[in-house]
Design a protein around this motif. Structure first.
Motif: not given
Length: 584
Positions: A361, A363, A388, A392-394, A408, A448-451
């Motif tokens: 992922a 970072r 990245v 990307d949504e972060l 974003e 990442p946004r989904d983390s």
């Protein structure tokens, strides 16, 4: 914001005409200009402008159809740039450069609004090479770090007064005093089949740096640190927080190794960074003095448990194969005569990229932040892991309260060249939507946004005390340097105290706020002449569940049934003997 408006004036005077390469746009919005049908026509228009300009077009933004200075708000200008970037991508072009100005009192619209020029060029956004090397310099003040790097990236011989250093010292007081006060960055590279490196004529020109990124098949970026003792904290930040592949330690032939030299070497080795030593200013001394300094450096390396390897004797191929694992290549250089510069070129061309973390992922820990008019907040740093991409949504954080902000990615730049994506090891600036620049702080991370990041205020660590006048006791408060974090923290050793040379476990608590910390990260801590290194154990594991290292485990290692992370300190145990030599 650009001061010289001549480029804007010329573009407006040339005007928007059929078959021309100039286009006027007052404002672009997602809702209107990315709608079905409208987007296709705008992409076709953009493509036509670029072809009409033989591969380059100019978009004048914030102006009316007849060239009047309308001016749009900063937020509207940012959205305009975002939409233009999406249109460019669809047209297989890219935004190569952008400049902005205030519309001023001459504007027909918002006096506080912006107007700007965007230069678009044929071809998609450049993708960075996968073999990008990042090298951090270290060494005593006035030993020639910046001068040597300036010569490497430009190919110019120094004037003997540190002239090429001026390419890296960017603050007026740095130029005036001849001393670097903050981290500086430089880049050069190598093109497949070329006889000479890809260098810059003037590193102060954005276009020169961007040209290197575009032309080179392999890039070498330098993080030039600070040699002056009062800025040791900045040096540690450059070594620990920049995801370096190699260290370049310089020692001036007219001075020899100093306390600072030894201290910087200790930090490089403590962070397990493969290191090369360059003896600089070889032209300033006679052969006898040069040989004597070379012997001093060899002795210093052996004191630190390293094996010096003379590159002039054993060759570049051997140095490339042996660097690291206790071997330190050593060579003589001169920025004035350029002796040794070609050897360094060959080394940097052939040195392998070091392995990246197992984490897939993305970072990145933030090292700096700044604001670009018309673009917004930019966070810069070295990509720690993953990839990245634009759009990307972060998540950015943690904020002081431990929360994360949704952001974003607007765009990504590497050495002033816009890139479509960046992978581990790249030094980049990431323009972010959804946050103000004032809210971004050094030590924050982008993930990442989904983390589901879990910031911690305290963690357990295995630490080694390299130097201390007495002993470390409960409540000891040094500054911890971990990734780009530089924060005061309190130490609570398991056994109540740690003496110089001791290795043991301790609870570490940040004094002011939480950070994103994970198992296995290395850190340096210091307070005055007191120094130490450590490895983070599982931050989320309650203290009472930790396993203890057995009595017969090697220094820095834990039992076979436990995590192997702490075993990394075994390789630096000899530093507990080396560090006292620094302060003799």
């Amino acid at each position: 914001m650009s001061a010289d408006r001549s480029a804007l004036r010329r573009a407006i005077e040339r005007g928007e005409r059929d078959g021309g390469a100039i286009e006027f746009k007052e404002r672009l919005t997602r809702e209107v200009h990315l709608a079905d049908g409208r987007m296709e026509s705008l992409v076709a228009q953009l493509r036509h402008r670029v072809l009409s300009g033989d591969g380059e077009a100019t978009y004048v933004l914030g102006v009316t159809d007849d060239g009047g200075l309308a001016g749009v708000s900063p937020d509207a200008f940012s959205e305009t740039m975002d939409v233009l970037s999406l249109l460019a991508d669809e047209a297989d072009t890219h935004i190569a450069d952008a400049e902005t100005w205030s519309a001023g009192s001459g504007g027909d619209g918002d006096e506080a609004g912006l107007v700007g020029l965007a230069t678009l060029r044929d071809g998609g956004v450049f993708e960075a090479d996968e073999d990008h090397l990042v090298v951090g310099t270290a060494g005593h003040v006035d030993h020639g770090k910046s001068t040597l790097v300036g010569t490497l990236v430009t190919g110019r011989a120094d004037d003997g007064q540190g002239g090429t250093r001026g390419f890296l010292d960017v603050q007026p007081h740095e130029v005036e005093r001849g001393l670097s006060a903050d981290l500086s960055y430089a880049v050069y590279g190598f093109a497949d089949g070329a006889n000479e490196p890809v260098r810059m004529d003037n590193p102060h020109r954005k276009s020169d740096r961007a040209g290197v990124v575009e032309a080179a098949d392999r890039l070498v970026s330098f993080v030039d640190t600070v040699g002056h003792e009062p800025w040791l904290r900045t040096t540690i930040r450059g070594i620990v927080g920049q995801k370096l592949d190699y260290g370049l330690l310089v020692v001036a032939a007219d001075d020899g190794p100093t306390k600072t030299t030894r201290e910087h070497l200790g930090i490089l080795l403590a962070t397990e960074l493969p290191t090369i030593v360059a003896i600089t200013k070889a032209d300033a001394v006679g052969d006898g003095r040069l040989a004597a300094v070379e012997r001093e450096v060899e002795s210093m390396l052996r004191d630190a448990g390293q094996t010096p390897l003379l590159v002039d004797r054993h060759g570049v191929d051997t140095a490339v194969a042996e660097v690291g694992d206790g071997v330190v290549p050593l060579l003589r250089t001169s920025a004035v005569t350029k002796d040794g510069v070609e050897t360094l070129d060959r080394l940097f061309e052939r040195l392998p990229k070091r392995a990246t973390p197992d984490r897939e992922a993305f970072r990145m820990y933030v090292d700096r932040s700044y604001k670009v008019t018309g673009v917004g907040a930019v966070a810069s740093g070295t990509v720690n892991s993953g990839t990245v991409e634009t759009g990307d949504e972060l998540l950015l954080g943690p904020m002081p309260d431990g929360s994360f902000r949704e952001v974003e990615v607007r765009s990504i730049e590497m050495h002033y060249h816009r890139v479509d994506k960046a992978t581990a090891g790249r030094i980049v600036g990431i323009a972010l939507k959804g946050v103000d620049e004032a809210e971004i702080e050094r030590g924050m991370a982008l993930v990442p946004r989904d983390s589901e990041p879990e910031p911690v205020r305290e963690f357990d660590a295995e630490v080694m005390v390299l130097n201390h006048p007495t002993r470390i006791q409960e409540g000891y408060e040094p500054v911890v340097h971990l990734e780009t974090v530089s924060e005061a923290a309190a130490f609570f050793p398991d056994e109540g105290r740690l003496l110089p040379g001791d290795t043991g476990e301790a609870r570490v608590r940040f004094k002011f706020r939480p950070y994103l910390i994970e198992e296995g990260q290395r850190f340096v801590f210091r307070e005055g002449s007191s120094k130490g290194v450590g490895t983070v154990l599982a931050p989320e594991t309650p203290r009472r569940t930790r396993r203890r290292a057995s009595a017969d485990s090697p220094v820095g290692c834990r039992t076979q049934t436990d995590s192997p992370v702490a075993c990394r300190t075994q390789n630096i145990s000899i530093l507990s003997d080396f560090y006292p030599l620094i302060y003799q």
